[in-house]
Write a protein that holds these residues in place. Structure first.
Motif, PDB file in Angstrom:
ATOM      1  N   PRO A   8      56.501  16.891 -20.646  1.00  0.00           N
ATOM      2  CA  PRO A   8      56.328  16.627 -19.215  1.00  0.00           C
ATOM      3  C   PRO A   8      55.033  17.230 -18.700  1.00  0.00           C
ATOM      4  CG  PRO A   8      57.929  18.363 -19.558  1.00  0.00           C
ATOM      5  CD  PRO A   8      57.564  17.829 -20.921  1.00  0.00           C
ATOM      6  N   LEU A   9      54.409  16.529 -17.785  1.00  0.00           N
ATOM      7  CA  LEU A   9      53.225  17.089 -17.131  1.00  0.00           C
ATOM      8  C   LEU A   9      53.699  18.124 -16.134  1.00  0.00           C
ATOM      9  CD1 LEU A   9      51.174  13.847 -16.469  1.00  0.00           C
ATOM     10  CD2 LEU A   9      50.773  15.580 -18.222  1.00  0.00           C
ATOM     11  N   ARG A  10      53.167  19.280 -16.214  1.00  0.00           N
ATOM     12  CA  ARG A  10      53.578  20.360 -15.334  1.00  0.00           C
ATOM     13  C   ARG A  10      52.819  20.238 -14.008  1.00  0.00           C
ATOM     14  NH1 ARG A  10      56.662  22.298 -18.845  1.00  0.00           N
ATOM     15  NH2 ARG A  10      56.142  23.062 -20.886  1.00  0.00           N
ATOM     16  N   ARG A  11      53.585  20.318 -12.933  1.00  0.00           N
ATOM     17  CA  ARG A  11      52.983  20.262 -11.615  1.00  0.00           C
ATOM     18  C   ARG A  11      53.341  21.548 -10.894  1.00  0.00           C
ATOM     19  NH1 ARG A  11      53.357  16.293  -7.813  1.00  0.00           N
ATOM     20  NH2 ARG A  11      55.542  16.700  -7.632  1.00  0.00           N
ATOM     21  N   TYR A  12      52.332  22.125 -10.274  1.00  0.00           N
ATOM     22  CA  TYR A  12      52.537  23.393  -9.606  1.00  0.00           C
ATOM     23  C   TYR A  12      52.186  23.280  -8.135  1.00  0.00           C
ATOM     24  CZ  TYR A  12      52.479  24.938 -14.426  1.00  0.00           C
ATOM     25  OH  TYR A  12      52.749  25.075 -15.751  1.00  0.00           O
ATOM     26  N   LYS A  13      52.815  24.146  -7.339  1.00  0.00           N
ATOM     27  CA  LYS A  13      52.474  24.237  -5.930  1.00  0.00           C
ATOM     28  C   LYS A  13      51.070  24.814  -5.819  1.00  0.00           C
ATOM     29  CE  LYS A  13      57.202  25.082  -4.453  1.00  0.00           C
ATOM     30  NZ  LYS A  13      58.118  26.034  -3.815  1.00  0.00           N
ATOM     31  N   GLU A  14      50.444  24.529  -4.713  1.00  0.00           N
ATOM     32  CA  GLU A  14      49.115  25.081  -4.475  1.00  0.00           C
ATOM     33  C   GLU A  14      49.221  26.592  -4.293  1.00  0.00           C
ATOM     34  OE1 GLU A  14      45.817  24.062  -1.280  1.00  0.00           O
ATOM     35  OE2 GLU A  14      46.865  22.281  -2.033  1.00  0.00           O
ATOM     36  N   PHE A  15      48.244  27.309  -4.815  1.00  0.00           N
ATOM     37  CA  PHE A  15      48.232  28.759  -4.644  1.00  0.00           C
ATOM     38  C   PHE A  15      47.945  29.090  -3.182  1.00  0.00           C
ATOM     39  CE2 PHE A  15      47.193  28.904  -9.247  1.00  0.00           C
ATOM     40  CZ  PHE A  15      48.144  29.832  -9.639  1.00  0.00           C
ATOM     41  N   ALA A  38      51.503  30.673 -11.129  1.00  0.00           N
ATOM     42  CA  ALA A  38      51.726  29.402 -10.436  1.00  0.00           C
ATOM     43  C   ALA A  38      53.223  29.131 -10.308  1.00  0.00           C
ATOM     44  CB  ALA A  38      51.052  28.269 -11.205  1.00  0.00           C
ATOM     45  N   GLU A  39      53.621  28.557  -9.183  1.00  0.00           N
ATOM     46  CA  GLU A  39      55.022  28.185  -8.969  1.00  0.00           C
ATOM     47  C   GLU A  39      55.182  26.696  -9.206  1.00  0.00           C
ATOM     48  OE1 GLU A  39      57.022  29.485  -5.387  1.00  0.00           O
ATOM     49  OE2 GLU A  39      55.407  30.926  -5.060  1.00  0.00           O
ATOM     50  N   PRO A  40      56.183  26.294  -9.991  1.00  0.00           N
ATOM     51  CA  PRO A  40      56.385  24.864 -10.231  1.00  0.00           C
ATOM     52  C   PRO A  40      56.889  24.158  -8.971  1.00  0.00           C
ATOM     53  CG  PRO A  40      58.147  26.130 -11.235  1.00  0.00           C
ATOM     54  CD  PRO A  40      57.160  27.117 -10.690  1.00  0.00           C
ATOM     55  N   GLU A  41      56.578  22.880  -8.891  1.00  0.00           N
ATOM     56  CA  GLU A  41      57.074  22.066  -7.772  1.00  0.00           C
ATOM     57  C   GLU A  41      58.600  22.001  -7.825  1.00  0.00           C
ATOM     58  OE1 GLU A  41      55.725  20.735  -5.219  1.00  0.00           O
ATOM     59  OE2 GLU A  41      53.604  20.679  -5.660  1.00  0.00           O
ATOM     60  N   THR A  44      59.983  15.995  -7.810  1.00  0.00           N
ATOM     61  CA  THR A  44      59.058  15.137  -8.548  1.00  0.00           C
ATOM     62  C   THR A  44      58.236  14.331  -7.548  1.00  0.00           C
ATOM     63  OG1 THR A  44      60.588  13.269  -8.639  1.00  0.00           O
ATOM     64  CG2 THR A  44      60.718  14.893 -10.443  1.00  0.00           C
ATOM     65  N   LYS A  45      57.244  13.594  -8.046  1.00  0.00           N
ATOM     66  CA  LYS A  45      56.436  12.750  -7.161  1.00  0.00           C
ATOM     67  C   LYS A  45      57.295  11.739  -6.422  1.00  0.00           C
ATOM     68  CE  LYS A  45      52.053  12.929  -9.605  1.00  0.00           C
ATOM     69  NZ  LYS A  45      51.029  12.158 -10.319  1.00  0.00           N
ATOM     70  N   GLY A  46      58.370  11.299  -7.067  1.00  0.00           N
ATOM     71  CA  GLY A  46      59.268  10.320  -6.461  1.00  0.00           C
ATOM     72  C   GLY A  46      60.268  10.923  -5.501  1.00  0.00           C
ATOM     73  N   GLY A  47      60.250  12.255  -5.351  1.00  0.00           N
ATOM     74  CA  GLY A  47      61.140  12.903  -4.397  1.00  0.00           C
ATOM     75  C   GLY A  47      62.442  13.412  -4.990  1.00  0.00           C
ATOM     76  N   ILE A  48      62.612  13.312  -6.300  1.00  0.00           N
ATOM     77  CA  ILE A  48      63.830  13.802  -6.926  1.00  0.00           C
ATOM     78  C   ILE A  48      63.776  15.327  -6.973  1.00  0.00           C
ATOM     79  CG2 ILE A  48      65.184  13.851  -9.067  1.00  0.00           C
ATOM     80  CD1 ILE A  48      64.048  11.024  -9.619  1.00  0.00           C
ATOM     81  N   ILE A  49      64.842  15.963  -6.524  1.00  0.00           N
ATOM     82  CA  ILE A  49      64.906  17.420  -6.523  1.00  0.00           C
ATOM     83  C   ILE A  49      65.196  17.894  -7.945  1.00  0.00           C
ATOM     84  CG2 ILE A  49      66.138  19.447  -5.651  1.00  0.00           C
ATOM     85  CD1 ILE A  49      66.711  17.788  -3.118  1.00  0.00           C
ATOM     86  N   LEU A  50      64.366  18.796  -8.434  1.00  0.00           N
ATOM     87  CA  LEU A  50      64.533  19.310  -9.790  1.00  0.00           C
ATOM     88  C   LEU A  50      65.624  20.369  -9.834  1.00  0.00           C
ATOM     89  CD1 LEU A  50      60.764  19.669 -10.708  1.00  0.00           C
ATOM     90  CD2 LEU A  50      62.333  17.896 -11.481  1.00  0.00           C
ATOM     91  N   ALA A  51      66.399  20.360 -10.905  1.00  0.00           N
ATOM     92  CA  ALA A  51      67.473  21.335 -11.072  1.00  0.00           C
ATOM     93  C   ALA A  51      66.876  22.733 -11.243  1.00  0.00           C
ATOM     94  CB  ALA A  51      68.316  20.969 -12.296  1.00  0.00           C
ATOM     95  N   ASP A  52      67.667  23.745 -10.903  1.00  0.00           N
ATOM     96  CA  ASP A  52      67.209  25.133 -11.037  1.00  0.00           C
ATOM     97  C   ASP A  52      66.775  25.449 -12.462  1.00  0.00           C
ATOM     98  OD1 ASP A  52      67.639  25.627  -8.376  1.00  0.00           O
ATOM     99  OD2 ASP A  52      69.599  26.585  -8.668  1.00  0.00           O
ATOM    100  N   THR A  53      67.522  24.945 -13.454  1.00  0.00           N
ATOM    101  CA  THR A  53      67.161  25.232 -14.847  1.00  0.00           C
ATOM    102  C   THR A  53      65.829  24.604 -15.205  1.00  0.00           C
ATOM    103  OG1 THR A  53      68.476  23.336 -15.574  1.00  0.00           O
ATOM    104  CG2 THR A  53      69.529  25.508 -15.676  1.00  0.00           C
ATOM    105  N   THR A  54      65.540  23.432 -14.683  1.00  0.00           N
ATOM    106  CA  THR A  54      64.251  22.787 -14.935  1.00  0.00           C
ATOM    107  C   THR A  54      63.131  23.599 -14.305  1.00  0.00           C
ATOM    108  OG1 THR A  54      65.316  20.617 -14.942  1.00  0.00           O
ATOM    109  CG2 THR A  54      62.921  20.661 -14.647  1.00  0.00           C
ATOM    110  N   ARG A  55      63.332  24.051 -13.084  1.00  0.00           N
ATOM    111  CA  ARG A  55      62.319  24.870 -12.410  1.00  0.00           C
ATOM    112  C   ARG A  55      62.119  26.190 -13.147  1.00  0.00           C
ATOM    113  NH1 ARG A  55      64.736  23.197  -7.145  1.00  0.00           N
ATOM    114  NH2 ARG A  55      65.805  25.163  -7.230  1.00  0.00           N
ATOM    115  N   ALA A  61      56.982  28.411 -18.436  1.00  0.00           N
ATOM    116  CA  ALA A  61      55.931  27.757 -19.206  1.00  0.00           C
ATOM    117  C   ALA A  61      54.596  27.761 -18.480  1.00  0.00           C
ATOM    118  CB  ALA A  61      56.336  26.313 -19.489  1.00  0.00           C
ATOM    119  N   ALA A  62      54.565  28.247 -17.255  1.00  0.00           N
ATOM    120  CA  ALA A  62      53.324  28.223 -16.481  1.00  0.00           C
ATOM    121  C   ALA A  62      52.239  29.027 -17.162  1.00  0.00           C
ATOM    122  CB  ALA A  62      53.558  28.766 -15.074  1.00  0.00           C
ATOM    123  N   THR A  63      51.072  28.468 -17.201  1.00  0.00           N
ATOM    124  CA  THR A  63      49.951  29.183 -17.784  1.00  0.00           C
ATOM    125  C   THR A  63      48.826  29.323 -16.764  1.00  0.00           C
ATOM    126  OG1 THR A  63      49.085  27.129 -18.704  1.00  0.00           O
ATOM    127  CG2 THR A  63      50.422  28.506 -20.151  1.00  0.00           C
TER     128      THR A  63
END
Length: 140
Positions: A8-15, A38-41, A44-55, A61-63
């Motif tokens: 998956p492409l990792r997407r992060y909130k803006e710092f 960095a904090e993950p979004e 998703t882009k489509g508006g699906i709320i990510l589960a806590d385990t996914t976040r 995995a944030a680098t």
């Protein structure tokens, strides 16, 4: 059948801006760099709320890290002293580091968790639109 491995492409909130941060400490004198991970979004882009385990997996995995502070001796190896080059990193730079760099977790005055890492854990500096290695950042 053939299995396809998809990462998956990792997407992060803006710092946040540096002015909005209040870590309550400054790096010491031992090659330390104070960073914020960095904090993950959360969606998703489509508006699906990510589960806590996914976040949680994305956070681990944030680098990408934001440099908040640098000790006066960070990045001052013999090479730097011999060449007399300025430090290629500054507060506000986004850097890449290992997933789990060693260091101390510190809760700042603002409630955010910062990490105090060593300069050797900084792998590269993120440049908008491309990635530079530490050697390229030194030459810049």
């Amino acid at each position: 059948t053939r299995a396809i491995l998809m990462t998956p492409l990792r997407r992060y909130k803006e710092f946040p801006k540096l002015e909005e941060l209040d870590p309550g400490i400054e790096p010491g004198w031992d090659f330390d760099v104070l960073v914020l991970q960095a904090e993950p979004e959360t969606t998703t882009k489509g508006g699906i709320i990510l589960a806590d385990t996914t976040r949680d997996n994305e956070q681990g995995a944030a680098t990408d890290w934001l440099i908040v502070g640098i000790s006066p001796t960070a990045f001052m190896s013999q090479d730097w002293e011999r060449t007399n080059l300025p430090c290629p990193f500054a507060p506000g730079d986004i850097i890449l580091s290992r997933r789990y760099p060693g260091g101390a977790d510190i809760t700042g005055n603002d409630g955010r968790v910062y990490k105090l890492i060593k300069d050797k854990d900084v792998l590269a500096k993120r440049i908008p639109g491309k990635l530079a290695s530490v050697a390229q950042a030194k030459a810049a």
